[in-house]
Write a protein that holds these residues in place. Structure first.
Motif, short mmCIF file in Angstrom:
data_model
loop_
_atom_site.label_atom_id
_atom_site.label_comp_id
_atom_site.label_asym_id
_atom_site.label_seq_id
_atom_site.Cartn_x
_atom_site.Cartn_y
_atom_site.Cartn_z
N ALA A 9 -10.57 -6.51 1.51
CA ALA A 9 -10.15 -5.31 2.23
C ALA A 9 -8.64 -5.43 2.41
O ALA A 9 -8.13 -6.51 2.70
CB ALA A 9 -10.83 -5.24 3.59
N VAL A 10 -7.93 -4.33 2.17
CA VAL A 10 -6.47 -4.36 2.23
C VAL A 10 -6.01 -3.42 3.34
O VAL A 10 -6.56 -2.34 3.52
CB VAL A 10 -5.87 -3.88 0.89
N VAL A 11 -5.00 -3.87 4.08
CA VAL A 11 -4.39 -3.00 5.09
C VAL A 11 -2.94 -2.78 4.67
O VAL A 11 -2.25 -3.73 4.32
CB VAL A 11 -4.46 -3.65 6.50
N VAL A 12 -2.51 -1.53 4.69
CA VAL A 12 -1.12 -1.26 4.28
C VAL A 12 -0.31 -0.60 5.38
O VAL A 12 -0.83 0.15 6.21
CB VAL A 12 -1.04 -0.34 3.03
N SER A 13 0.99 -0.90 5.36
CA SER A 13 1.97 -0.23 6.21
C SER A 13 2.50 0.99 5.47
O SER A 13 2.22 1.17 4.28
CB SER A 13 3.16 -1.14 6.49
N ALA A 14 3.35 1.75 6.14
CA ALA A 14 4.08 2.83 5.48
C ALA A 14 5.20 2.20 4.64
O ALA A 14 5.59 1.06 4.88
CB ALA A 14 4.69 3.73 6.54
N MET A 15 5.69 2.92 3.65
CA MET A 15 6.82 2.43 2.85
C MET A 15 8.00 2.19 3.80
O MET A 15 8.21 2.96 4.75
CB MET A 15 7.21 3.47 1.79
N SER A 20 1.26 9.34 9.50
CA SER A 20 1.16 9.86 8.13
C SER A 20 1.73 8.91 7.09
O SER A 20 1.31 8.92 5.93
CB SER A 20 1.88 11.22 8.05
N GLY A 21 2.67 8.05 7.47
CA GLY A 21 3.27 7.12 6.51
C GLY A 21 2.23 6.22 5.86
O GLY A 21 2.24 5.98 4.65
N GLU A 22 1.31 5.75 6.66
CA GLU A 22 0.28 4.83 6.17
C GLU A 22 -0.77 5.57 5.34
O GLU A 22 -1.38 4.98 4.45
CB GLU A 22 -0.39 4.12 7.35
N GLN A 23 -0.95 6.84 5.63
CA GLN A 23 -1.91 7.63 4.83
C GLN A 23 -1.44 7.68 3.38
O GLN A 23 -2.22 7.53 2.44
CB GLN A 23 -2.03 9.05 5.40
N GLN A 69 -8.72 6.14 6.23
CA GLN A 69 -7.82 6.37 7.36
C GLN A 69 -8.48 5.80 8.61
O GLN A 69 -9.70 5.58 8.64
CB GLN A 69 -7.56 7.88 7.54
N GLY A 70 -7.66 5.57 9.62
CA GLY A 70 -8.19 5.00 10.87
C GLY A 70 -9.37 5.79 11.40
O GLY A 70 -10.37 5.21 11.83
N TRP A 71 -9.30 7.12 11.35
CA TRP A 71 -10.37 7.94 11.91
C TRP A 71 -11.61 7.94 11.04
O TRP A 71 -12.70 8.28 11.48
CB TRP A 71 -9.90 9.38 12.14
N GLN A 72 -11.46 7.54 9.78
CA GLN A 72 -12.62 7.56 8.89
C GLN A 72 -13.52 6.35 9.07
O GLN A 72 -14.73 6.43 8.86
CB GLN A 72 -12.16 7.66 7.43
N VAL A 78 -12.94 -2.19 -3.40
CA VAL A 78 -11.88 -2.62 -2.49
C VAL A 78 -11.63 -1.51 -1.47
O VAL A 78 -11.52 -0.34 -1.84
CB VAL A 78 -10.58 -2.92 -3.27
N ALA A 79 -11.56 -1.89 -0.21
CA ALA A 79 -11.26 -0.91 0.85
C ALA A 79 -9.77 -0.99 1.13
O ALA A 79 -9.25 -2.05 1.47
CB ALA A 79 -12.06 -1.23 2.10
N VAL A 80 -9.08 0.13 0.99
CA VAL A 80 -7.66 0.16 1.31
C VAL A 80 -7.49 0.93 2.62
O VAL A 80 -7.67 2.15 2.66
CB VAL A 80 -6.82 0.82 0.21
N VAL A 81 -7.21 0.21 3.68
CA VAL A 81 -7.20 0.81 5.01
C VAL A 81 -5.76 1.08 5.47
O VAL A 81 -4.89 0.22 5.36
CB VAL A 81 -7.89 -0.15 6.01
N ALA A 82 -5.55 2.28 5.96
CA ALA A 82 -4.24 2.63 6.52
C ALA A 82 -4.05 1.88 7.82
O ALA A 82 -4.86 2.02 8.75
CB ALA A 82 -4.18 4.14 6.76
N GLY A 83 -3.02 1.06 7.89
CA GLY A 83 -2.77 0.29 9.11
C GLY A 83 -2.15 1.16 10.19
O GLY A 83 -1.90 2.35 9.97
N PHE A 84 -1.96 0.58 11.38
CA PHE A 84 -1.13 1.21 12.41
C PHE A 84 -1.84 2.34 13.14
O PHE A 84 -1.38 2.77 14.17
CB PHE A 84 0.15 1.72 11.73
#
Ligand code: ADP
Ligand code: ASP
Ligand code: MG
Length: 411
Positions: A37-43, A72-75, A96-99, A130-136
């Motif tokens: 599972a991956v968590v990403v920040s905004a650019m 929205s950056g993490e989306q 996304q966090g809400w998902q 692979v789950a790519v999760v929007a962090g923050f």
């Protein structure tokens, strides 16, 4: 086969090439047979820009709308990384966090995580997706998008690792580990192979941005194995010697001082001519607490004649104006002569669990700063740290001098 959470910070996903590079790092773990599972920040720079947009419209913006904007950056990066992974033939999708949802309280802009629902992604991880999760970001109890405070993707990653019972939470960033102090300021800083949860917690809360404070708190409470490492190194996470955050027992030889942190995020406020009688501190800090303003360092002198004294304390620089407003509104009640504020300050802290059993740590700090002609404005201590507030212009000088004084310089 293990289950791993990988988190990539802003610089690591700073442009399309870097996102492709991240996809290869994820691929390497998948090929090694792990569930990822991956968590990403905004650019990098994006969140700052989004925050600036809000401020350009309003000084006192609605925090719920701020969250809608800055999340929205993490989306964007979660979607882009999912595409990059699919390009490599790896099944992936963004979340996304809400998902999920990643449930939080509704304290917008600095929400706390209450729990993560991983049912659906666990099923998919088991199938090799692979789950790519929007962090923050998360979903508040009010049904709206929340964010976790600056640097919050670290906390998203640790929370996810805890919920998934992951073997490791690898925090990939633009330095190759946790150093004795910020390596961008002190070139002689040394990389630590291990650091205790407690020390990391102090380092983070005293300003070392490498991990968000709450992420360390959460890792400590849920016993998540956190590793900090570089996203620019070639090897795979399990092969790179980054820095492991561990229990005290796992560290063989403990230095008295293991690190030095600094924070430019605080501002100093002095109330002059405050009555020296019982209840005054409560009267001052009560309204601040009600306004959710955190106060950090505090000094109060006794008055010479038993009537008037001064009270100095620090708050986050971003809350300086609001603090002033609150204090001015409460003026009739508080009865002080005047307010002075100073945003050109830095808090420098020396940290080490060895301080519990060694004396003279604070003295060495004071002497070192005195030798450089640096005036100390406020001092606070805890069991494993000593902090001083000094003029901001001395940040580099103080960090380098202290780093040498405690024998931390790289050979
Ligand atoms: P990311 O975008 O990956 O989350 P951050 O900027 O939040 O990265 O954190 C990494 C930065 O933390 C480094 O570039 C470094 O300048 C800073 N930093 C401050 N103190 C330390 C420390 N003691 N060790 C390592 N990095 C530190
Ligand atoms: N993008 C957010 C920030 O810049 C969260 C993070 O990067 O951890 O604060
Ligand atoms: Mg960060």
């Amino acid at each position: 086969m293990a289950r791993i959470v990988q988190k990539f910070g802003g610089t690591s996903v700073g442009d399309i090439d870097r996102i492709k590079n991240v996809a290869r790092k994820v691929e390497a773990e998948v090929k090694a047979g792990h569930q990822v599972a991956v968590v990403v920040s905004a650019m990098s720079g994006v969140t700052n820009q989004l925050v600036a947009y809000c401020r350009q419209i309003s000084g006192l913006y609605d925090a719920r709308e701020y969250d809608a904007v800055v999340a929205s950056g993490e989306q964007v990066t979660s979607g882009l990384l999912a595409i990059a992974l699919q390009e490599l033939g790896i099944p992936a999708r963004s979340w996304q966090g809400w998902q999920l949802p990643m449930r939080t309280d509704d304290v917008h802009a600095k929400a706390r995580i209450l729990g993560v629902d991983t049912t659906e992604i666990e099923t998919r991880l088991a199938r090799g997706e692979v789950a790519v999760v929007a962090g923050f970001q998360g979903l508040g109890t009010d049904g709206r998008i929340t964010t976790l405070g600056r640097g919050g993707s670290d906390t998203s990653a640790v929370a996810l690792a805890a919920a998934l019972n992951a073997e490791r939470c690898d925090i990939y960033t633009d330095v190759d580990g946790v150093y004795t102090t910020d390596p961008r300021i002190v070139t002689k800083a040394r990389k630590l192979s291990r650091i205790t949860y407690e020390e990391m917690l102090e380092m983070a809360s005293q300003g070392a941005k490498v991990l968000q404070t709450r992420s360390v708190e959460m890792a400590m409470n849920h016993r998540v194995r956190v590793q900090v490492l570089s996203s620019f190194a070639e090897a795979r996470g399990s092969e790179i010697p980054g820095t492991l955050v561990v229990d005290e027992e796992e560290i063989m030889e403990q230095e008295v001082v293991s690190g030095i942190a600094y924070s430019r995020d605080e501002a100093k406020i002095t109330l002059l001519g405050v009555a020296d009688r019982p209840g005054v501190a409560a009267a001052i800090f009560g309204p601040l607490a009600e306004a959710s303003i955190n106060v950090d360092m505090i000094v109060q002198n006794i008055s010479e004649n038993g009537s008037l004294t001064d009270m100095t304390f620090t708050v986050a620089k971003t809350e300086l104006e609001r603090t002033r407003q609150v204090l001015e509104q409460a003026r009739a009640l508080l009865d002080y002569r005047s307010i002075r504020t100073d945003a050109n300050v830095v808090k420098v802290s020396v940290i080490g669990v060895g301080m519990r059993s060694h004396t003279g740590v604070a003295q060495r700090m004071f002497r070192t700063l005195a030798e450089k002609g640096i005036n100390i404005q406020v001092i606070t201590t805890s069991e494993i740290k000593v902090s001083v507030l000094i003029a901001e212009e001395y940040t580099e000088l103080a960090l380098r001098a202290l780093h040498t004084a405690y024998g931390l310089d790289r050979a």
